[in-house]
Design a protein around this motif. Structure first.
Motif, PDB file in Angstrom:
ATOM      1  N   HIS B 188       0.693  -1.525  -0.034  1.00  0.00           N
ATOM      2  CA  HIS B 188      -0.025   0.241  -0.070  1.00  0.00           C
ATOM      3  C   HIS B 188       1.094   1.777  -0.135  1.00  0.00           C
ATOM      4  O   HIS B 188       0.284   2.181  -0.594  1.00  0.00           O
ATOM      5  CB  HIS B 188      -1.068  -0.374   1.174  1.00  0.00           C
ATOM      6  CG  HIS B 188      -2.315  -0.718   1.193  1.00  0.00           C
ATOM      7  ND1 HIS B 188      -2.528  -2.061   1.352  1.00  0.00           N
ATOM      8  CD2 HIS B 188      -3.174  -0.834   0.437  1.00  0.00           C
ATOM      9  CE1 HIS B 188      -2.923  -2.881   0.704  1.00  0.00           C
ATOM     10  NE2 HIS B 188      -3.820  -2.056   0.785  1.00  0.00           N
ATOM     11  N   ILE B 189       1.917   1.078   0.876  1.00  0.00           N
ATOM     12  CA  ILE B 189       2.655   2.689   0.727  1.00  0.00           C
ATOM     13  C   ILE B 189       3.490   2.660  -0.356  1.00  0.00           C
ATOM     14  O   ILE B 189       3.181   3.449  -1.021  1.00  0.00           O
ATOM     15  CB  ILE B 189       4.336   2.370   1.932  1.00  0.00           C
ATOM     16  CG1 ILE B 189       3.252   2.632   3.403  1.00  0.00           C
ATOM     17  CG2 ILE B 189       4.900   3.231   1.855  1.00  0.00           C
ATOM     18  CD1 ILE B 189       3.605   3.438   3.713  1.00  0.00           C
ATOM     19  N   CYS B 192       1.627   4.201  -3.550  1.00  0.00           N
ATOM     20  CA  CYS B 192       1.463   5.406  -3.315  1.00  0.00           C
ATOM     21  C   CYS B 192       2.863   6.161  -3.366  1.00  0.00           C
ATOM     22  O   CYS B 192       2.321   7.029  -4.381  1.00  0.00           O
ATOM     23  CB  CYS B 192       0.643   5.953  -1.854  1.00  0.00           C
ATOM     24  SG  CYS B 192      -1.295   5.571  -1.488  1.00  0.00           S
ATOM     25  N   VAL B 195       2.813   6.104  -7.482  1.00  0.00           N
ATOM     26  CA  VAL B 195       2.067   7.024  -8.181  1.00  0.00           C
ATOM     27  C   VAL B 195       2.083   8.855  -8.308  1.00  0.00           C
ATOM     28  O   VAL B 195       1.596   9.437  -9.015  1.00  0.00           O
ATOM     29  CB  VAL B 195       0.364   6.615  -8.255  1.00  0.00           C
ATOM     30  CG1 VAL B 195      -0.189   5.019  -8.602  1.00  0.00           C
ATOM     31  CG2 VAL B 195      -0.410   7.578  -6.709  1.00  0.00           C
ATOM     32  N   SER B 215      -0.032  -0.153  -9.286  1.00  0.00           N
ATOM     33  CA  SER B 215      -0.700   1.321  -8.289  1.00  0.00           C
ATOM     34  C   SER B 215      -1.819   1.209  -8.272  1.00  0.00           C
ATOM     35  O   SER B 215      -2.875   1.635  -7.745  1.00  0.00           O
ATOM     36  CB  SER B 215      -0.753   2.315  -9.828  1.00  0.00           C
ATOM     37  OG  SER B 215      -1.447   1.274 -10.752  1.00  0.00           O
ATOM     38  N   ARG B 216      -2.329  -0.316  -7.771  1.00  0.00           N
ATOM     39  CA  ARG B 216      -3.893  -0.320  -7.774  1.00  0.00           C
ATOM     40  C   ARG B 216      -4.606   0.084  -6.294  1.00  0.00           C
ATOM     41  O   ARG B 216      -5.340   0.613  -5.885  1.00  0.00           O
ATOM     42  CB  ARG B 216      -4.132  -2.103  -7.998  1.00  0.00           C
ATOM     43  CG  ARG B 216      -5.656  -2.097  -7.236  1.00  0.00           C
ATOM     44  CD  ARG B 216      -5.602  -4.433  -7.672  1.00  0.00           C
ATOM     45  NE  ARG B 216      -5.336  -4.840  -7.144  1.00  0.00           N
ATOM     46  CZ  ARG B 216      -5.290  -5.179  -5.928  1.00  0.00           C
ATOM     47  NH1 ARG B 216      -6.240  -4.807  -5.515  1.00  0.00           N
ATOM     48  NH2 ARG B 216      -4.364  -5.818  -5.058  1.00  0.00           N
ATOM     49  N   VAL B 217      -3.514  -0.655  -5.355  1.00  0.00           N
ATOM     50  CA  VAL B 217      -3.659   0.001  -4.032  1.00  0.00           C
ATOM     51  C   VAL B 217      -3.621   1.627  -3.897  1.00  0.00           C
ATOM     52  O   VAL B 217      -4.215   2.057  -2.615  1.00  0.00           O
ATOM     53  CB  VAL B 217      -3.882  -0.799  -2.817  1.00  0.00           C
ATOM     54  CG1 VAL B 217      -4.378  -2.538  -2.945  1.00  0.00           C
ATOM     55  CG2 VAL B 217      -2.212  -1.423  -2.686  1.00  0.00           C
ATOM     56  N   ALA B 218      -3.326   2.062  -4.977  1.00  0.00           N
ATOM     57  CA  ALA B 218      -2.962   3.411  -3.764  1.00  0.00           C
ATOM     58  C   ALA B 218      -4.637   4.384  -3.942  1.00  0.00           C
ATOM     59  O   ALA B 218      -4.570   5.513  -3.280  1.00  0.00           O
ATOM     60  CB  ALA B 218      -2.124   4.631  -5.339  1.00  0.00           C
ATOM     61  N   ARG B 219      -5.395   3.583  -4.612  1.00  0.00           N
ATOM     62  CA  ARG B 219      -6.774   4.105  -4.283  1.00  0.00           C
ATOM     63  C   ARG B 219      -6.874   3.980  -2.913  1.00  0.00           C
ATOM     64  O   ARG B 219      -7.362   2.619  -2.301  1.00  0.00           O
ATOM     65  CB  ARG B 219      -7.576   3.403  -4.819  1.00  0.00           C
ATOM     66  CG  ARG B 219      -7.860   4.186  -6.461  1.00  0.00           C
ATOM     67  CD  ARG B 219      -9.034   3.685  -6.802  1.00  0.00           C
ATOM     68  NE  ARG B 219     -10.266   4.395  -6.330  1.00  0.00           N
ATOM     69  CZ  ARG B 219     -11.335   4.849  -7.149  1.00  0.00           C
ATOM     70  NH1 ARG B 219     -10.974   5.577  -8.275  1.00  0.00           N
ATOM     71  NH2 ARG B 219     -12.517   5.286  -6.147  1.00  0.00           N
ATOM     72  N   ILE B 220      -6.323   4.798  -1.648  1.00  0.00           N
ATOM     73  CA  ILE B 220      -6.211   3.905  -0.383  1.00  0.00           C
ATOM     74  C   ILE B 220      -7.387   5.175   0.284  1.00  0.00           C
ATOM     75  O   ILE B 220      -7.427   5.862   0.112  1.00  0.00           O
ATOM     76  CB  ILE B 220      -4.483   4.428   0.036  1.00  0.00           C
ATOM     77  CG1 ILE B 220      -4.707   3.487   0.986  1.00  0.00           C
ATOM     78  CG2 ILE B 220      -4.555   6.084   0.685  1.00  0.00           C
ATOM     79  CD1 ILE B 220      -3.137   3.021   1.744  1.00  0.00           C
ATOM     80  N   GLU B 222      -7.056   6.812   2.915  1.00  0.00           N
ATOM     81  CA  GLU B 222      -6.429   7.391   3.502  1.00  0.00           C
ATOM     82  C   GLU B 222      -6.214   7.195   5.671  1.00  0.00           C
ATOM     83  O   GLU B 222      -5.429   7.350   6.554  1.00  0.00           O
ATOM     84  CB  GLU B 222      -5.530   9.077   3.777  1.00  0.00           C
ATOM     85  CG  GLU B 222      -6.359  10.095   3.842  1.00  0.00           C
ATOM     86  CD  GLU B 222      -7.311  10.346   2.203  1.00  0.00           C
ATOM     87  OE1 GLU B 222      -6.875   8.962   1.732  1.00  0.00           O
ATOM     88  OE2 GLU B 222      -8.235  11.979   2.030  1.00  0.00           O
TER      89      GLU B 222
END
Lengths: 278, 278
Positions: B188-189, B192, B195, B215-220, B222
């Motif tokens: 996840h880090i 982010c 991207v 990049s998938r889990v950059a939609r986090i 926060e």
């Protein structure tokens, strides 16, 4: 409409192109591979009509070079005189600045048009056996014309559409290599770096999609990718530096228990991803 | 066989558990959520039978806490006296060392058994609307019993199987957090950090599966992940350090055009991945 095609190198990419050019684009495809058993297999399954010889290079409408970068240059250097002046020559290398100038020079020397090409598809396995016509379905096909006549570009574009590619992007070798360093090379480096953690060995039962996705391309062909990485060393190094810097910022926020900075960086990541409509 | 279940927090995880417990495990599921509209929706679609009240906490067989880490502790602190001594209490937090000791203490204080839990599944979207019974299909369910009676662990294991989980892994909070730092938090880090490169903005047309996967889990989320990262700061920082070191080794080999080292590191990555049967 281009109909006579020669594919050199019947691995994953060359084999898949041969199958798509034969089965979908309706071309007559001839093939060359250093391994006679692969040529036999390709004939047996109908991916190619037969093995190509020097006369076929003279008569072909299009020549797809599906070899490693240095081998691509070496092949054209060895066979340039045999290639017909009408034949559109294109490569499939994942780097362009390291191969296009040499191939452009050979194109000028022998008179055939050269257009750099990079079909953006792959697998974690190599070789003709895993090649398939569907490999390029919806994929992007990057072309670097390097001054080639528009007609040559259009020939390749037309074939790409008939093969099932999702789109064709025309750019320069330099911009191609900058983008590929980011979109493809960094993820491959990352995957290898990631699985080298001792924790990887015990991930089973503790992992889900995140582990699977980041580690997927660690099943790398190290011969090919070492060549690709070093051929694009400057752009790749810059991107790795950018990534390392962002990772260090995030790590610093964790180390300093700085919730506000951490939240801001994560939000930036999320917003970036969302702004791309992803 | 546990039949009366209360789910607290009807977001993606709580909503999915409620749907799976009702639809697949055949439990009577009652729910609690700070948002009355969510409770209404959950009742309307049959995910829960009705809203739970204090008497339901007293009579329940199992209580699933599906809140952020601090909110999980706060809920049990506020309602501990209402929870029946027969009721197996479990959480769903992605970190365990930061929540289990406090919940263990409350378990000792009020007499109900507590078993830490972490269903290893998620989405890049949040909230009840995207919850689904199938979320946990084949997923791993991590349990940290922290001294709870074996019967309590077996109750949760049985429900997990009936819900469709792929397997149950029993471990300590410390080992859980070390493994999760690697398998989930680092990706996840990474997503982010990845991207945030300026190149991300122009990736369209130049990208394929590698970009998409990293990049998938950059939609986090926060808010949630800042809490999870800081709650597991030491283990996460160690893993980020390990990754940064391996990345630096690879970058150095690129910078020094050291093909041999680069090939060796990539081969190690490939062999590691292959040795895991992946």
């Amino acid at each position: 409409m281009a109909e006579r095609v020669v594919v050199v190198g019947l691995g994953l990419i060359g084999g898949s192109l041969a199958k798509a050019l034969t089965g979908r684009a309706g071309c007559t495809v001839l093939g060359i591979d250093q391994n006679p058993a692969v040529v036999e297999k390709a004939v047996a399954c109908g991916a190619i009509a037969r093995e190509a010889d020097a006369a076929d290079l003279r008569d072909a409408d299009v020549l797809y070079l599906c070899l490693y970068p240095q081998a691509t240059i070496d092949f054209v250097r060895a066979h340039g005189a045999e290639i017909g002046r009408q034949c559109v020559v294109t490569d499939t290398c994942g780097v362009k600045s390291a191969v296009c100038p040499a191939l452009q020079a050979l194109s000028a020397e022998y008179g055939f048009p050269f257009v750099g090409g990079h079909p953006m598809a792959g697998k974690e396995k190599n070789g003709f056996d895993v090649s398939e016509a569907a490999l390029f379905d919806g994929a992007s096909y990057l072309l670097t014309p390097c001054g080639a006549p528009e007609a040559a570009v259009e020939t390749l574009r037309g074939l790409a559409v008939r093969m099932g590619f999702g789109g064709v992007v025309v750019t320069t070798p330099e911009h191609h290599d900058e983008m590929i360093a980011y979109t493809s090379q960094v993820p491959h480096i990352l995957a290898c770096a990631y699985v080298l953690s001792p924790r990887c060995l015990e991930h089973r039962g503790y992992s889900a999609g995140s582990y699977r996705d980041v580690s997927r391309v660690a099943r790398i062909n190290e011969q090919l990718w070492t060549e690709l990485f070093l051929d694009n060393g400057a752009a790749l190094s810059r991107e790795l530096g950018t990534l390392a810097e962002h990772l260090a910022q995030l790590k610093r926020a964790v180390d300093q228990k700085d919730a506000e900075t951490l939240r801001r960086l994560l939000r930036q990541g999320r917003e970036r991803k969302e702004s791309m409509g992803e």
